[in-house]
Design an enzyme around this catalytic site. Structure first.
Site, PDB file in Angstrom:
ATOM      1  N   HIS A 138      -0.400 -11.107  -4.959  1.00 54.73           N
ATOM      2  CA  HIS A 138       0.978 -10.645  -4.776  1.00 54.73           C
ATOM      3  C   HIS A 138       2.008 -11.619  -5.338  1.00 54.73           C
ATOM      4  CE1 HIS A 138      -0.577  -7.485  -2.262  1.00 54.73           C
ATOM      5  NE2 HIS A 138      -1.065  -8.336  -1.390  1.00 54.73           N
ATOM      6  N   HIS A 178       0.820  -1.215   0.000  1.00 54.22           N
ATOM      7  CA  HIS A 178       0.000   0.000   0.000  1.00 54.22           C
ATOM      8  C   HIS A 178       0.856   1.269   0.000  1.00 54.22           C
ATOM      9  CE1 HIS A 178      -3.266  -2.635   2.108  1.00 54.22           C
ATOM     10  NE2 HIS A 178      -3.059  -2.976   0.836  1.00 54.22           N
ATOM     11  N   HIS A 213      -9.277  -2.484  -4.985  1.00 59.00           N
ATOM     12  CA  HIS A 213      -8.142  -2.719  -4.105  1.00 59.00           C
ATOM     13  C   HIS A 213      -7.137  -3.677  -4.734  1.00 59.00           C
ATOM     14  CE1 HIS A 213      -5.880  -2.657  -0.415  1.00 59.00           C
ATOM     15  NE2 HIS A 213      -5.717  -3.977  -0.573  1.00 59.00           N
ATOM     16  N   ASP A 241      -3.208  -2.921  -5.127  1.00 54.86           N
ATOM     17  CA  ASP A 241      -2.112  -3.834  -4.788  1.00 54.86           C
ATOM     18  C   ASP A 241      -1.175  -4.028  -5.977  1.00 54.86           C
ATOM     19  OD1 ASP A 241      -2.844  -4.306  -2.164  1.00 54.86           O
ATOM     20  OD2 ASP A 241      -3.846  -6.207  -2.574  1.00 54.86           O
TER      21      ASP A 241
END
Length: 292
Positions: A270, A86, A243, A247
């Protein structure tokens, strides 16, 4: 995504405090100005001088290691910084090319689960243009990685574009898709306030394993079937996919420069984004740094 075609840093130091999502510990960070060519570098202030341990951990794709539920970087001596996605997204969105981030623990605070607190801190410090060329990473040919049920890809484009799809069984999330050209304005208005999200059952399972000890309905969107348990509900009906794009912006900034290319994510996260960068840099003729 290249702000005013110049590199930039914060005009003065700015400090904020919050709780680590997984550790549950109170963490203080200070974002400090840094010279051109520094990049984003984290400095562990809890590692005392004279120990022989290097406290500096550069935010680079080749320092990412496998971790659960966040992006984690580790230097050659094993010093780690986790949950960096973030704050990295905030640096990317605000056009911060160079900064030294002092941190007194191993995990960036989660704040409200979005990038908004980091953006506000950068805005409060101000941004200084630096002399020197603006660097970008140009994608020259498509590259893709996948695992069962998920994949992500980078391909050539003249701007940074992100196309993301998610699909969850929870009715309140379901199937969501969003495509966005990433500019400072788009980041500020469409992404910065989007919060991390999770199922109630996942929170309970993670905390039973010693994870998400700092997680709460105040710093993430917690859902249970068709219900949003977090007070105030969703900030957008499609906040979860926003969101996921946030990311991706943060994870891709570990390339060391804004990306000129299109990122497409299909239920990815991720780990896949990290694998994609490693594959892109590992294949000849896939990426090229440009100084403009």
């Amino acid at each position: 995504m290249i702000r005013d075609a110049t590199p930039g840093t914060v005009s003065k130091p700015v400090c904020i405090e919050g709780v680590g999502l997984h550790s549950g510990r109170t963490v203080s960070i200070c974002i400090r100005p840094a010279p051109v060519g520094t990049g984003i570098v984290f400095r562990r202030t809890d590692i005392k001088p004279g120990t022989g341990i290097d406290p500096l951990v550069p935010a680079r794709w080749d320092l990412v290691v496998m971790s659960q539920l966040c992006t984690l970087i580790r230097n050659a001596q094993g010093v780690e910084i986790s949950t960096i996605e973030h704050i990295m997204a905030a640096f990317a969105g605000c056009g911060i090319s160079n900064a030294l981030v002092d941190i007194d623990s191993a995990e960036i605070p989660i704040m409200d689960g979005s990038a908004s607190a980091f953006v506000a801190a950068i805005d409060a410090a101000g941004i200084t243009d630096q002399k020197g060329p603006a660097r970008a990473l140009k994608i020259l040919k498509p590259v893709q990685v996948s695992r069962p049920g998920a994949w992500c890809r980078l391909e050539p484009a003249t701007e940074m574009e992100i196309d993301f799809t998610i699909d969850f069984s929870d009715e309140i999330i379901g199937h969501q898709h969003m495509k966005l050209t990433i500019t400072p304005q788009a980041f500020s208005s469409e992404l910065a306030r989007s919060r991390t999200f999770c199922r109630l059952s996942d929170v309970e399972a993670m905390q039973a394993r010693g994870l998400a000890l700092g997680g709460s309905i105040d710093n993430s969107v917690v859902v249970d079937g068709e219900r949003v348990l977090t007070p105030g509900g969703l900030r957008w009906n499609d906040e979860p996919v926003r969101h996921k794009i946030l990311d991706a912006v943060g994870d891709l900034y570990l390339a060391g420069a804004p990306i000129m290319g299109r990122f497409t994510g299909m239920k990815s996260g991720h780990a896949l984004t990290s694998s994609l960068l490693k594959k892109a840099f590992g294949e000849d003729g896939t990426v090229q740094y440009l100084d403009t």
